[in-house]
Motif scaffolding. Structure first.
Motif, PDB file in Angstrom:
ATOM      1  N   ARG A  16       0.682  -0.861  -0.121  1.00 29.60           N
ATOM      2  CA  ARG A  16       0.002   0.158   0.342  1.00 29.60           C
ATOM      3  C   ARG A  16       0.589   1.069  -0.146  1.00 29.60           C
ATOM      4  NH1 ARG A  16      -2.594  -3.517   3.799  1.00 29.60           N
ATOM      5  NH2 ARG A  16      -4.558  -3.792   2.789  1.00 29.60           N
ATOM      6  N   ILE A  17       0.266   2.033  -0.925  1.00 25.36           N
ATOM      7  CA  ILE A  17       1.209   3.495  -0.757  1.00 25.36           C
ATOM      8  C   ILE A  17       0.261   4.829  -0.034  1.00 25.36           C
ATOM      9  CG2 ILE A  17       1.881   4.928  -2.209  1.00 25.36           C
ATOM     10  CD1 ILE A  17       2.431   3.178  -4.176  1.00 25.36           C
ATOM     11  N   LYS A  18       0.298   5.528   0.979  1.00 25.11           N
ATOM     12  CA  LYS A  18      -0.058   6.721   1.221  1.00 25.11           C
ATOM     13  C   LYS A  18       0.748   7.937   1.187  1.00 25.11           C
ATOM     14  CE  LYS A  18      -2.118   7.629   5.554  1.00 25.11           C
ATOM     15  NZ  LYS A  18      -2.980   8.529   4.690  1.00 25.11           N
ATOM     16  N   HIS A  19      -0.086   8.766   0.662  1.00 32.53           N
ATOM     17  CA  HIS A  19       0.818   9.657   0.336  1.00 32.53           C
ATOM     18  C   HIS A  19       0.735  10.816   1.507  1.00 32.53           C
ATOM     19  CE1 HIS A  19       1.849   8.889  -3.904  1.00 32.53           C
ATOM     20  NE2 HIS A  19       0.639   7.747  -3.850  1.00 32.53           N
ATOM     21  N   PRO A  42       3.054  -7.425   8.418  1.00 29.55           N
ATOM     22  CA  PRO A  42       2.859  -6.149   8.687  1.00 29.55           C
ATOM     23  C   PRO A  42       4.749  -6.733   8.577  1.00 29.55           C
ATOM     24  CG  PRO A  42       2.086  -6.569  11.071  1.00 29.55           C
ATOM     25  CD  PRO A  42       2.008  -7.387  10.548  1.00 29.55           C
ATOM     26  N   SER A  43       4.880  -6.500   7.862  1.00 24.49           N
ATOM     27  CA  SER A  43       6.674  -6.464   7.512  1.00 24.49           C
ATOM     28  C   SER A  43       7.532  -5.271   7.563  1.00 24.49           C
ATOM     29  CB  SER A  43       7.325  -7.396   6.522  1.00 24.49           C
ATOM     30  OG  SER A  43       6.907  -6.451   5.596  1.00 24.49           O
ATOM     31  N   THR A  44       6.846  -4.240   6.697  1.00 32.61           N
ATOM     32  CA  THR A  44       7.554  -2.838   5.762  1.00 32.61           C
ATOM     33  C   THR A  44       6.881  -1.616   6.051  1.00 32.61           C
ATOM     34  OG1 THR A  44       9.006  -4.560   5.265  1.00 32.61           O
ATOM     35  CG2 THR A  44      10.134  -2.414   4.338  1.00 32.61           C
ATOM     36  N   VAL A  45       8.088  -0.544   6.300  1.00 32.59           N
ATOM     37  CA  VAL A  45       7.655   0.930   6.244  1.00 32.59           C
ATOM     38  C   VAL A  45       8.424   1.311   5.391  1.00 32.59           C
ATOM     39  CG1 VAL A  45       6.165   2.957   7.677  1.00 32.59           C
ATOM     40  CG2 VAL A  45       5.638   0.414   8.179  1.00 32.59           C
ATOM     41  N   ILE A  46       8.445   2.018   4.680  1.00 39.87           N
ATOM     42  CA  ILE A  46       9.010   2.741   3.762  1.00 39.87           C
ATOM     43  C   ILE A  46       8.605   4.208   4.420  1.00 39.87           C
ATOM     44  CG2 ILE A  46      10.254   3.457   1.672  1.00 39.87           C
ATOM     45  CD1 ILE A  46       9.989   0.373   1.235  1.00 39.87           C
ATOM     46  N   ILE A  47       9.216   4.905   4.499  1.00 38.02           N
ATOM     47  CA  ILE A  47       9.173   6.926   4.657  1.00 38.02           C
ATOM     48  C   ILE A  47      10.615   7.462   3.193  1.00 38.02           C
ATOM     49  CG2 ILE A  47       9.394   8.721   6.449  1.00 38.02           C
ATOM     50  CD1 ILE A  47       9.511   6.827   8.130  1.00 38.02           C
ATOM     51  N   ASP A  48       9.708   7.863   2.524  1.00 41.35           N
ATOM     52  CA  ASP A  48       9.944   8.905   1.595  1.00 41.35           C
ATOM     53  C   ASP A  48       9.973   9.959   1.515  1.00 41.35           C
ATOM     54  OD1 ASP A  48      11.204   9.470  -1.193  1.00 41.35           O
ATOM     55  OD2 ASP A  48      10.225   8.024  -2.079  1.00 41.35           O
ATOM     56  N   ARG A  52      10.776  14.191   5.601  1.00 40.16           N
ATOM     57  CA  ARG A  52       8.664  14.845   4.898  1.00 40.16           C
ATOM     58  C   ARG A  52       8.311  14.792   5.960  1.00 40.16           C
ATOM     59  NH1 ARG A  52       7.131  13.202  -1.319  1.00 40.16           N
ATOM     60  NH2 ARG A  52       8.113  14.186  -2.128  1.00 40.16           N
ATOM     61  N   VAL A  53       8.576  13.435   7.072  1.00 38.73           N
ATOM     62  CA  VAL A  53       7.899  13.573   8.874  1.00 38.73           C
ATOM     63  C   VAL A  53       8.104  14.128   9.862  1.00 38.73           C
ATOM     64  CG1 VAL A  53       7.076  11.009   7.677  1.00 38.73           C
ATOM     65  CG2 VAL A  53       9.501  11.134   8.785  1.00 38.73           C
TER      66      VAL A  53
END
Length: 176
Positions: A16-19, A42-48, A52-53
């Motif tokens: 899933r992508i959350k913008h 659940p395995s991975t969260v990518i912060i790009d 931004r956070v």
């Protein structure tokens, strides 16, 4: 998702992508926590990108190392508690320093100090040749030349390490 298709990976229900994400001090940890409870394995969260956070209200006390450690440590703790990986992308500084590649990462040593593993993909702009470097608590050091295939949208390890490390000028001489 276009990049995934280009690389030969079809869309998946597991991805899933959350913008629009809140900052670390405005609900991101709660959002990730809720997400881990609503998906199977659940395995991975990518912060790009990591920038931004960043918290909207930053501490003015302490130095950059202490402040970055205070910012990122709660995210690391949450990831460890849930058994997930958090990948926080950032950029390299404009000025490359050869004495230690970690100094080229756009951050303070607090950011890189909190991370369990640091992976760096380096390349010159518009160059297909690059370098993958990694270090961490639980991995062997990595320093490998790479090549980017723009048609497939994929990086691969260079098959001829010496040749892949040649400057464009030296490659031109060999090609003559």
């Amino acid at each position: 998702q276009q990049r995934f298709r280009m690389a030969g990976h079809p869309p998946s229900d597991h991805f899933r992508i959350k913008h629009d994400c809140p900052s670390l001090d405005d609900g991101l940890l709660d959002l990730i926590d809720r997400w881990t409870q609503t998906v199977t394995k659940p395995s991975t969260v990518i912060i790009d990108t990591a920038g931004r956070v960043l918290p909207t209200k930053r501490s003015k006390s302490g130095n950059a190392y202490e402040n970055d450690t205070a910012i990122w440590a709660p995210l690391q703790s949450m990831a460890l508690n849930h058994g997930i990986a958090v990948i926080a992308l950032t950029h390299l500084t404009k000025e490359s320093r050869d004495d230690d590649w970690l100094k080229n990462i756009q951050s303070s040593t607090g950011f890189t100090g909190v991370a369990d593993t640091i992976i760096c993909l380096e390349r010159q702009r518009n160059e297909p040749r690059g370098r993958l470097r990694a270090t961490g608590r639980d991995i062997e050091e990595v320093d490998r030349p790479l090549h980017f295939d723009s048609k497939r949208g994929r990086w691969s390890f260079a098959t001829n390490q010496l040749r892949s490390e040649l400057t464009p000028e030296r490659q031109l001489i060999i090609d003559l």
